[in-house]
Design an enzyme around this catalytic site. Structure first.
Site, PDB file in Angstrom:
ATOM      1  N   GLN A 184       0.822  -1.209   0.000  1.00  0.00           N
ATOM      2  CA  GLN A 184       0.000   0.000   0.000  1.00  0.00           C
ATOM      3  C   GLN A 184       0.860   1.264   0.000  1.00  0.00           C
ATOM      4  OE1 GLN A 184      -2.374  -0.611   3.525  1.00  0.00           O
ATOM      5  NE2 GLN A 184      -3.285  -2.468   2.716  1.00  0.00           N
ATOM      6  N   HIS A 253      -0.617  -0.263   5.607  1.00  0.00           N
ATOM      7  CA  HIS A 253      -1.062   0.779   6.545  1.00  0.00           C
ATOM      8  C   HIS A 253      -0.070   1.911   6.771  1.00  0.00           C
ATOM      9  CE1 HIS A 253      -3.734  -2.623   8.386  1.00  0.00           C
ATOM     10  NE2 HIS A 253      -3.897  -2.463   7.082  1.00  0.00           N
TER      11      HIS A 253
END
Ligand code: HEC
Length: 472
Positions: A184, A253
């Protein structure tokens, strides 16, 4: 009183129902349901010897005189509902409750009247609008910042910062920082300083690898500012970076998104896949941070005097902040938090607060394993809104334009997996309603009201930039 009954969202403008939240009804919790509950309540939850679990209106006690947890633990032997208190743990029972909620919400949607777009015209929230393609094909656009000349900067997770001009993305701006585009991570937020016209500062956040930790390449969120001169990134200043010991090999995250307020810069960092660190004040992950806009640590930050506490922490217990915006009228800082399965949240961020992750949550693990039985606890904040099933919440934006004037000060919320754009009416720090205004055009990474009043969406996989334009 525990809030167990979620309002079902209003479906206004839905072209097709794709079960994009593809984990609904899967994993450990599904096995648990099938081995312990399905014999009486049916594999499809529609009932058998026990009643249907999809229509909670017909439940007689749960939600009225007792909680789901207590009821399932104690059972109702007269009616023939066994007591599961000895056989199942509290977190397991809680995961069954989330599972039933997931199934119930998606069944309610399947039954809702789904409005098709007619000749490409959508209607929702009192408006008819079309979705106009601005950029038909790009990579992974993550954020957009509108410039004063009507053009915009677009940050792409792969690392490119580009200028959007007349529907074309420029070649990448030269010499932008190298990013660690893992999972991510990558280039994330781009934003202009509120006095950009005077000082030219452009702010970026991205994941950077500082090297190896415990033998593995690791990275962490970093914040810089710089200027763009002749299509080149210059004058870079590092505003926030953490010591190498806080870098992690996980690609999960990184949080991010910026808000400027009164000379301060607020930004979030996700828990980096280490959920318990969100409660640890010595660690920067799982937090909202506050620094001066030049990177200095404010002397009045809540934990500056706590020995070893990370001094930039403003709030903690935040799983993965993916959206941040100021309420245009009240100046409150609103945040979206990408939750575990069934636990996406909207919060109002206030100094020193603990938002509870992972001690309290409305969700469970994506594989259906429980996280915790509790959704609230003294000293921990409740979300203003949450989604079960998850929409995979991402960017948020308070609409401030004149074009969709009835939506002014409403919170627009982007959903990735759900492919939905939501409009939340908010008042006095509360969410009054939640309406889907667009569905099924792709995974929505970010939403932003443009200076022209149109609503811009960044779509992910395939990468696209579109805008909502009302039909006259
Ligand atoms: C042996 C059969 C049986 C099994 C197994 C069973 N139930 Fe039930 N359940 C019942 C019956 C009978 C009722 C009461 C009749 C009714 O209202 O449906 C009931 C009622 C309920 C209710 C509604 C309570 C209310 O307020 O009316 C819930 C919720 C529930 N069960 C959940 C579960 C869950 C979760 C499991 C698995 C852990 C489970 N049940 C396993 C038979 C069963």
């Amino acid at each position: 009183m525990r809030h167990i009954i979620l309002p079902i969202v209003i479906i206004a403008c839905v072209s097709s129902h794709t079960s994009a939240q593809n984990r609904i009804g899967t994993g450990e919790v599904d096995k648990l349901y099938k081995s312990t509950c399905a014999s009486c309540h049916g594999e499809d939850l529609k009932g058998g010897l026990g009643g249907s679990l999809l229509t909670i209106d017909t439940w007689k006690q749960v939600g009225k005189t007792t909680s789901f947890l207590d009821y399932v633990k104690e059972g109702n032997l007269e009616m023939g509902m066994p007591a599961f208190g000895g056989a199942l743990s509290d977190p397991q029972i809680r995961s069954l409750e989330i599972y039933i909620d997931e199934m119930r919400q998606s069944a309610a949607r399947d039954g809702a009247t789904l409005v098709e777009a007619h000749d490409g015209v959508y209607s929702a929230g009192g408006y008819q609008f079309t979705v106009e393609t601005i950029v038909a094909e790009t990579n992974k656009p993550w954020s957009i910042a509108f410039l004063l000349d009507g053009n915009a900067l677009v940050a792409d997770r792969d690392g490119d910062l580009q200028v959007l001009k007349d529907g074309q993305l420029s070649k990448p701006i030269a010499n932008t920082p190298e990013v660690w585009a893992r999972g991510q991570g990558g280039l994330l937020e781009v934003a202009l300083h509120p006095e950009y016209a005077k000082n030219g500062w452009v702010y970026l956040s991205f994941s950077e690898s500082g090297g190896k930790v415990a033998g593995k390449v690791a990275g962490m969120t970093k914040v810089v500012r710089g200027r763009i001169v002749n299509h080149e990134w210059t004058d870079q200043e590092v505003l926030f970076e953490t010591p190498l010991k806080f870098h992690r090999s996980s690609g999960a995250h990184f949080g991010s998104r910026f808000v400027f307020k009164d000379g301060y810069l607020f930004f979030g960092i996700g828990d980096r896949g280490a959920q318990d660190m969100a409660q640890d004040l010595n660690a920067p992950n799982g937090k909202i941070h506050r620094i001066h806009d030049d990177g200095r640590v404010p002397k009045d930050n809540p934990f500056v005097d706590v020995p070893n506490a990370y001094p930039t922490i403003w709030t903690y217990g935040n799983r993965n902040p993916q959206g941040l915006d100021l309420h245009p009228a009240t100046g409150e800082l609103w945040e979206s938090e990408h939750g575990p399965r069934g636990g996406d949240e909207i919060n109002v961020i206030e100094r020193e607060n603990n938002y509870g992750w992972p001690v309290i949550t409305y969700g469970m693990n994506y594989n259906g394993k429980p996280i915790t039985a509790i959704t609230e606890k003294e000293g921990m904040e409740q979300p203003k809104h949450y989604w079960t099933p998850s929409i995979a919440v991402c960017g948020i934006d308070f609409y401030e334009g004149d074009v969709f004037s009835d939506w002014q000060n409403d919170l627009l919320v982007a959903g990735l997996a759900s492919q939905e754009l939501h409009r939340l009416e908010v008042e006095d720090g509360k969410v009054l309603s939640d309406q889907i205004i667009l569905h099924g055009i792709g995974r929505i990474r970010d939403v932003a009201s443009g200076p022209d009043g149109f609503i811009y969406l960044l779509l992910d996989r395939p990468g696209k930039i579109v805008r909502l334009v009302p039909v006259q």
